[in-house]
Design an enzyme around this catalytic site. Structure first.
Site, PDB file in Angstrom:
ATOM      1  N   GLU A  55      -0.776  -8.041   5.515  1.00  0.00           N
ATOM      2  CA  GLU A  55      -0.417  -8.088   6.947  1.00  0.00           C
ATOM      3  C   GLU A  55      -1.642  -7.892   7.849  1.00  0.00           C
ATOM      4  O   GLU A  55      -1.550  -8.126   9.059  1.00  0.00           O
ATOM      5  CB  GLU A  55       0.672  -7.030   7.257  1.00  0.00           C
ATOM      6  CG  GLU A  55       0.218  -5.576   7.314  1.00  0.00           C
ATOM      7  CD  GLU A  55       0.053  -4.904   5.952  1.00  0.00           C
ATOM      8  OE1 GLU A  55       0.041  -5.598   4.917  1.00  0.00           O
ATOM      9  OE2 GLU A  55      -0.067  -3.664   5.928  1.00  0.00           O
TER      10      GLU A  55
ATOM     11  N   CYS B 209       0.831  -1.212   0.000  1.00  0.00           N
ATOM     12  CA  CYS B 209       0.000   0.000   0.000  1.00  0.00           C
ATOM     13  C   CYS B 209       0.866   1.263   0.000  1.00  0.00           C
ATOM     14  O   CYS B 209       1.491   1.567  -1.017  1.00  0.00           O
ATOM     15  CB  CYS B 209      -0.988  -0.074   1.167  1.00  0.00           C
ATOM     16  SG  CYS B 209      -2.468   0.884   0.861  1.00  0.00           S
TER      17      CYS B 209
ATOM     18  N   HIS C 164      -3.319  -5.004   1.790  1.00  0.00           N
ATOM     19  CA  HIS C 164      -2.604  -5.222   3.060  1.00  0.00           C
ATOM     20  C   HIS C 164      -2.634  -6.689   3.500  1.00  0.00           C
ATOM     21  O   HIS C 164      -3.421  -7.041   4.390  1.00  0.00           O
ATOM     22  CB  HIS C 164      -3.287  -4.421   4.176  1.00  0.00           C
ATOM     23  CG  HIS C 164      -3.110  -2.954   4.111  1.00  0.00           C
ATOM     24  ND1 HIS C 164      -2.131  -2.276   4.807  1.00  0.00           N
ATOM     25  CD2 HIS C 164      -3.800  -2.011   3.439  1.00  0.00           C
ATOM     26  CE1 HIS C 164      -2.218  -0.984   4.574  1.00  0.00           C
ATOM     27  NE2 HIS C 164      -3.223  -0.801   3.745  1.00  0.00           N
TER      28      HIS C 164
ATOM     29  N   ARG D  57      -7.929   2.977   1.594  1.00  0.00           N
ATOM     30  CA  ARG D  57      -7.456   4.180   0.870  1.00  0.00           C
ATOM     31  C   ARG D  57      -6.384   3.772  -0.144  1.00  0.00           C
ATOM     32  O   ARG D  57      -5.308   4.352  -0.233  1.00  0.00           O
ATOM     33  CB  ARG D  57      -6.859   5.241   1.820  1.00  0.00           C
ATOM     34  CG  ARG D  57      -7.779   5.711   2.922  1.00  0.00           C
ATOM     35  CD  ARG D  57      -7.153   6.846   3.723  1.00  0.00           C
ATOM     36  NE  ARG D  57      -5.766   6.622   4.078  1.00  0.00           N
ATOM     37  CZ  ARG D  57      -5.351   5.878   5.101  1.00  0.00           C
ATOM     38  NH1 ARG D  57      -6.235   5.273   5.883  1.00  0.00           N
ATOM     39  NH2 ARG D  57      -4.071   5.728   5.342  1.00  0.00           N
TER      40      ARG D  57
END
Ligand code: GLN
Length: 224
Positions: A192, A78, A190, A143
């Protein structure tokens, strides 16, 4: 095996936890000389302008660019993907410093603001296991940026179909959300923030493939 995780801002703890689940130690990196202790790096998601300001404050950009140019494996998620791109567009404040090296143009907030955040099943052939395990991955987009174009040396690992927009008559089109160029990996989402560690495993495999041998990189620029 240890992996450096840039720990200025954003989801660095979550990356360290994902690495731990795979039995790998993640080392927090905040200062240029700490990069000498690791042979690979994850740049987490967060807020790229804030992260860039902190990186400038700690004089990290020259060391990060050198790390990329030396061919060491680096994965940006990201905001980390934005850091690695050679060019970023769509910034509110008219530009910020980038690490660069990944031959692509990234739109910083392609999918909109916080309330337009979403999750989606992505088809990722690179994650399919030899035993014929699933190749879909649930991407968390917050985002999120997207890759608008890539150079000839960049492999596209995943794309995402953006629905047609009736208001501006845009037809459905696919945007790129995961790329690899030699030692560099970028994901617009993401991994993670999920319990699925397959992207972390992919990066560990990439580390063993790449070693420290290939060369890539260059100074990034930004505009928009
Ligand atoms: N679009 C954000 C930025 O510009 C990145 C968002 C994220 O990392 N979740 O920094």
């Amino acid at each position: 095996m240890v992996v450096g995780v840039l720990a200025l801002q954003g989801s660095f703890n979550e990356h360290i936890a994902a690495l731990k689940r795979l039995g790998v130690k993640g080392v927090e990196i905040r200062k240029p000389d700490q990069l000498q202790n690791v042979s690979s790096l994850i740049i987490p998601g967060g807020e790229s302008t804030t992260m860039a300001r902190l990186a400038e404050y700690h004089n990290l950009f020259p060391a990060l660019r050198e790390f990329v140019k030396m061919g060491k494996p680096v994965w940006g998620t990201c905001a980390g993907l934005i850091f690695l791109a050679n060019k970023a567009v769509g910034q509110k404040l008219g530009g910020q410093e980038l690490v660069g090296g990944l031959d692509c143009t990234v739109h910083r907030n392609f999918f909109g603001s916080q309330i337009q955040s979403f999750e989606a099943e992505l088809s990722v052939p690179a994650l399919a296991s030899q035993e014929g395990g699933p190749e879909t991955f649930r991407g968390v987009f917050i985002r999120a940026p997207a890759v608008l174009d890539v150079g000839p040396d960049v492999d596209v690992l995943a794309d995402y179909p953006v629905p047609s927009n009736k208001e501006n008559a845009m037809p459905e089109k696919k945007v790129i959300v995961a790329v690899r160029q030699g030692n560099l990996l970028g994901t617009a989402f993401h991994p993670e923030l999920t319990a699925d560690t397959r992207w972390h495993s992919y990066f560990l495999k990439m580390m063993s493939e790449v070693g420290e041998g290939t060369s890539s990189g260059g100074k990034g620029t930004s505009s928009g």
